[in-house]
Design a protein around this motif. Structure first.
Motif, mmCIF file in Angstrom:
data_model
loop_
_atom_site.group_PDB
_atom_site.id
_atom_site.type_symbol
_atom_site.label_atom_id
_atom_site.label_comp_id
_atom_site.label_asym_id
_atom_site.label_seq_id
_atom_site.Cartn_x
_atom_site.Cartn_y
_atom_site.Cartn_z
ATOM 1 N N MET A 21 41.330 31.331 48.960
ATOM 2 C CA MET A 21 40.267 32.062 48.108
ATOM 3 C C MET A 21 40.673 33.851 47.576
ATOM 4 N N ILE A 22 40.038 34.329 46.779
ATOM 5 C CA ILE A 22 40.167 35.850 46.806
ATOM 6 C C ILE A 22 39.052 36.258 47.094
ATOM 7 N N LYS A 23 39.081 37.181 47.528
ATOM 8 C CA LYS A 23 37.778 38.380 47.453
ATOM 9 C C LYS A 23 38.387 40.061 47.301
ATOM 10 N N ILE A 24 37.943 41.164 46.269
ATOM 11 C CA ILE A 24 38.458 41.929 46.075
ATOM 12 C C ILE A 24 37.168 42.842 46.007
ATOM 13 N N THR A 25 37.084 44.029 47.135
ATOM 14 C CA THR A 25 35.457 44.100 47.653
ATOM 15 C C THR A 25 35.401 45.838 48.151
ATOM 16 N N GLU A 26 34.486 45.890 47.924
ATOM 17 C CA GLU A 26 34.750 48.153 48.560
ATOM 18 C C GLU A 26 34.030 47.509 50.691
ATOM 19 N N HIS A 27 33.781 46.448 50.165
ATOM 20 C CA HIS A 27 32.583 46.286 51.600
ATOM 21 C C HIS A 27 34.072 46.247 52.569
ATOM 22 N N PRO A 28 34.412 46.557 54.094
ATOM 23 C CA PRO A 28 35.484 46.108 54.893
ATOM 24 C C PRO A 28 35.636 44.555 55.120
ATOM 25 N N LEU A 29 36.979 44.215 56.119
ATOM 26 C CA LEU A 29 37.110 43.348 56.005
ATOM 27 C C LEU A 29 37.590 42.619 56.834
ATOM 28 N N ASN A 30 37.874 41.202 57.823
ATOM 29 C CA ASN A 30 37.288 40.798 59.077
ATOM 30 C C ASN A 30 38.645 40.315 58.558
ATOM 31 N N PRO A 31 39.494 40.137 59.159
ATOM 32 C CA PRO A 31 40.412 39.216 59.803
ATOM 33 C C PRO A 31 40.433 37.827 60.248
ATOM 34 N N ASP A 32 39.465 38.283 61.424
ATOM 35 C CA ASP A 32 39.280 36.786 61.969
ATOM 36 C C ASP A 32 38.855 36.175 61.474
ATOM 37 N N ASP A 33 37.363 36.370 60.652
ATOM 38 C CA ASP A 33 36.347 35.733 59.504
ATOM 39 C C ASP A 33 37.482 34.603 58.426
ATOM 40 N N THR A 42 40.469 48.596 40.060
ATOM 41 C CA THR A 42 41.463 47.873 40.560
ATOM 42 C C THR A 42 41.187 47.274 38.792
ATOM 43 N N TYR A 43 41.663 46.721 38.091
ATOM 44 C CA TYR A 43 41.094 46.370 36.608
ATOM 45 C C TYR A 43 40.686 44.739 37.072
ATOM 46 N N LEU A 44 39.729 44.630 37.858
ATOM 47 C CA LEU A 44 38.869 42.869 38.801
ATOM 48 C C LEU A 44 39.608 41.966 37.778
ATOM 49 N N ASN A 45 39.077 41.490 36.758
ATOM 50 C CA ASN A 45 39.818 39.825 36.072
ATOM 51 C C ASN A 45 40.872 40.547 35.985
ATOM 52 N N MET A 46 41.833 40.634 35.855
ATOM 53 C CA MET A 46 43.070 41.399 35.543
ATOM 54 C C MET A 46 43.732 40.501 37.564
ATOM 55 N N ALA A 47 43.126 41.379 38.266
ATOM 56 C CA ALA A 47 43.619 41.474 39.549
ATOM 57 C C ALA A 47 43.279 40.097 39.810
ATOM 58 N N ILE A 48 42.642 39.175 39.519
ATOM 59 C CA ILE A 48 41.850 37.606 40.271
ATOM 60 C C ILE A 48 42.904 36.963 39.950
ATOM 61 N N HIS A 53 48.969 24.862 52.764
ATOM 62 C CA HIS A 53 48.102 24.213 52.961
ATOM 63 C C HIS A 53 46.478 24.954 52.474
ATOM 64 N N HIS A 54 46.380 26.521 52.866
ATOM 65 C CA HIS A 54 45.354 27.213 53.014
ATOM 66 C C HIS A 54 46.089 28.578 52.427
ATOM 67 N N VAL A 55 45.956 29.302 51.083
ATOM 68 C CA VAL A 55 45.974 30.410 50.772
ATOM 69 C C VAL A 55 44.566 31.963 50.684
ATOM 70 N N VAL A 56 44.077 32.774 51.134
ATOM 71 C CA VAL A 56 43.842 33.496 51.847
ATOM 72 C C VAL A 56 43.760 34.757 50.889
ATOM 73 N N VAL A 57 43.796 35.664 49.758
ATOM 74 C CA VAL A 57 44.142 37.081 49.437
ATOM 75 C C VAL A 57 42.891 37.866 49.221
ATOM 76 N N HIS A 58 42.385 38.918 50.178
ATOM 77 C CA HIS A 58 41.271 39.914 50.338
ATOM 78 C C HIS A 58 41.524 41.293 50.276
ATOM 79 N N HIS A 59 41.479 41.744 49.501
ATOM 80 C CA HIS A 59 41.510 43.513 49.309
ATOM 81 C C HIS A 59 40.714 44.185 48.950
ATOM 82 N N ARG A 60 40.821 45.582 49.901
ATOM 83 C CA ARG A 60 39.522 46.327 49.835
ATOM 84 C C ARG A 60 39.714 47.656 47.956
#
Length: 136
Positions: A1-13, A49-55, A72-79
């Motif tokens: 799952m990939i997320k690029i967001t202006e919101h704080p990231l929660n490492p536990d979630d 960021t250039y959102l579409n290209m970043a994703i 098995h699973h990879v998650v990348v979230h960036h502020r």
């Protein structure tokens, strides 16, 4: 799952999404805003960021990881936006059968992200600012 967001990231979630009964290892990289760079006090960071290209580039990184290691699973979230000292800028979580592969895949992910993904970082200091290149 990939997320690029202006919101704080929660490492536990984020970490909880990669657990699997088939995985014996979960590796997590958390990148934070540090207080100093080269003896200069950091006031804040600004990420753009250039959102579409970043994703698309992050998708390529994940595909390469899956081809190279048995992940098995990879998650990348960036502020993006403005972050202050101590805030989390990026979280990468990887699960795999064994720790060696999880560590290698996670390191590959952050190293490649910094080299290829169009997310730009500006460091603002007390006496000026600079756009940062991952590999000057």
């Amino acid at each position: 799952m990939i997320k690029i967001t202006e919101h704080p990231l929660n490492p536990d979630d984020i970490t909880s999404t990669v657990f699997s009964n088939e995985a014996g290892a979960v590796n997590v990289f958390i990148g934070t805003v540090r207080a100093t760079t080269q003896d200069k006090k950091v006031v804040r960071l600004e990420f753009e960021t250039y959102l579409n290209m970043a994703i698309k580039e992050i998708e390529k990184i994940i595909e390469a990881m899956k081809n190279k290691w048995p992940v098995h699973h990879v998650v990348v979230h960036h502020r993006i936006g403005t972050l202050t000292v101590g805030e989390i800028a990026v979280v990468i979580a990887v699960s795999s059968p064994h720790r060696k592969e999880a560590f290698a895949a996670c390191q590959y992910a952050i190293d490649t992200l910094k080299e290829t993904v169009p997310i730009w970082k500006k460091e603002i200091f007390e006496d000026g600012e600079v756009w940062v290149s991952a590999h000057p």
